[in-house]
Design a protein around this motif. Structure first.
Motif, short mmCIF file in Angstrom:
data_model
loop_
_atom_site.label_atom_id
_atom_site.label_comp_id
_atom_site.label_asym_id
_atom_site.label_seq_id
_atom_site.Cartn_x
_atom_site.Cartn_y
_atom_site.Cartn_z
N UNK A 1 30.84 32.34 46.96
CA UNK A 1 30.95 32.73 45.56
C UNK A 1 31.66 34.06 45.41
N UNK A 2 32.43 34.17 44.33
CA UNK A 2 33.07 35.44 43.98
C UNK A 2 33.08 35.54 42.45
N UNK A 3 32.55 36.65 41.92
CA UNK A 3 32.45 36.81 40.47
C UNK A 3 33.52 37.73 39.90
N UNK A 4 34.15 38.52 40.73
CA UNK A 4 35.11 39.53 40.29
C UNK A 4 36.54 39.00 40.39
N UNK A 5 37.18 38.84 39.23
CA UNK A 5 38.54 38.33 39.23
C UNK A 5 39.51 39.21 39.99
N UNK A 6 39.26 40.52 40.01
CA UNK A 6 40.18 41.43 40.69
C UNK A 6 40.19 41.22 42.20
N UNK A 7 39.16 40.53 42.72
CA UNK A 7 39.09 40.24 44.15
C UNK A 7 39.51 38.81 44.46
N UNK A 8 39.87 38.06 43.42
CA UNK A 8 40.13 36.63 43.58
C UNK A 8 41.24 36.29 44.55
#
Length: 238
Positions: free
Chosen positions: A39-46
């Motif tokens: 899971x990843x919630x931060x778009x800047x880390x996408x």
């Protein structure tokens, strides 16, 4: 009960979604169906996560904090060729078209039933196996255009063409049946495993993206021709 599985044998899914509850519910459902999920919630880390993890499939929300899904999809496509399934809470057709133009392979409007999401994921992931085992020819050659199903790569005049997974699948389908008119219904059935609803523009968007990449004139195409009221024809002689 031992729920541990050999992660090497599991398909790895990356979910980029800022709705924590939805992301966790989706993760639990997919893990119960044999997937490894990150899971990843931060778009800047996408983009960084997609490129570094190289998952078997990405589930990407359109609206994210830090960087939106369209931008993530566009930037990640430089270094990631796997399938991207975009989630959108909007029903605006333009969002869906933009997603496809940015390199998404499919899109699902929210809210989505878990079984529907799983079916769409499996349809995307089946395509690679289906293409690699279809027909006797692993490589097709049309003048200066070469398409290889084993490596899932194509070249124009010896230069590798930058294609997304969905674009390659569509190109291979059309080229492997060169000289035949394929209807949108046939293309949808082959590539997405669902019935064409008469409204979806994803095939047309992908054809428009593929044409310039294979040296076709978008205004007067000679490789992939539009057959009015029917579908598309890949010309044998290119």
């Amino acid at each position: 009960m031992d729920t541990s599985l050999d992660s090497h044998n599991q398909d790895h899914i990356l979910i980029i979604e800022d709705d924590e509850r939805l992301a966790e519910l989706t993760r639990d459902y997919l893990e119960a169906n044999g997937f490894q999920v990150t899971l990843e919630a931060d778009g800047s880390k996408g983009v960084e996560r997609i490129v570094s993890l190289q998952p078997d499939l990405v589930i990407l929300d359109l609206m994210l904090p830090g960087e939106d899904g369209l931008s993530i999809c566009r930037r990640a496509r430089t270094d990631y060729t796997g399938p991207i399934l975009m989630l959108t809470a909007r029903t605006d057709d333009m969002d869906q078209v933009l997603g496809l133009e940015m390199g998404a392979d499919d899109y699902v409007p929210k809210p989505v039933q878990p079984r529907v999401l799983l079916a769409r994921m499996r349809a995307l992931m089946r395509r690679t196996d289906a293409i690699e085992t279809s027909g006797d020819e692993a490589r097709l050659v049309f003048s200066d255009l070469e398409i290889d199903s084993a490596t899932r790569e194509a070249w124009l005049s010896g230069e590798r063409i930058d294609l997304t997974s969905a674009e390659f699948d569509l190109l291979w389908l059309l080229a492997s049946r060169a000289g035949q008119v394929l209807t949108r219904e046939e293309i949808f059935s082959s590539l997405r495993g669902i019935k064409y609803d008469g409204q979806d523009r994803s095939i047309d968007v992908r054809v428009s993206r593929i044409r310039p990449k294979i040296g076709d004139d978008p205004h007067q195409p000679h490789r992939i021709k539009t057959v009015r009221s029917k579908g598309y024809l890949f010309v044998k002689d290119g």
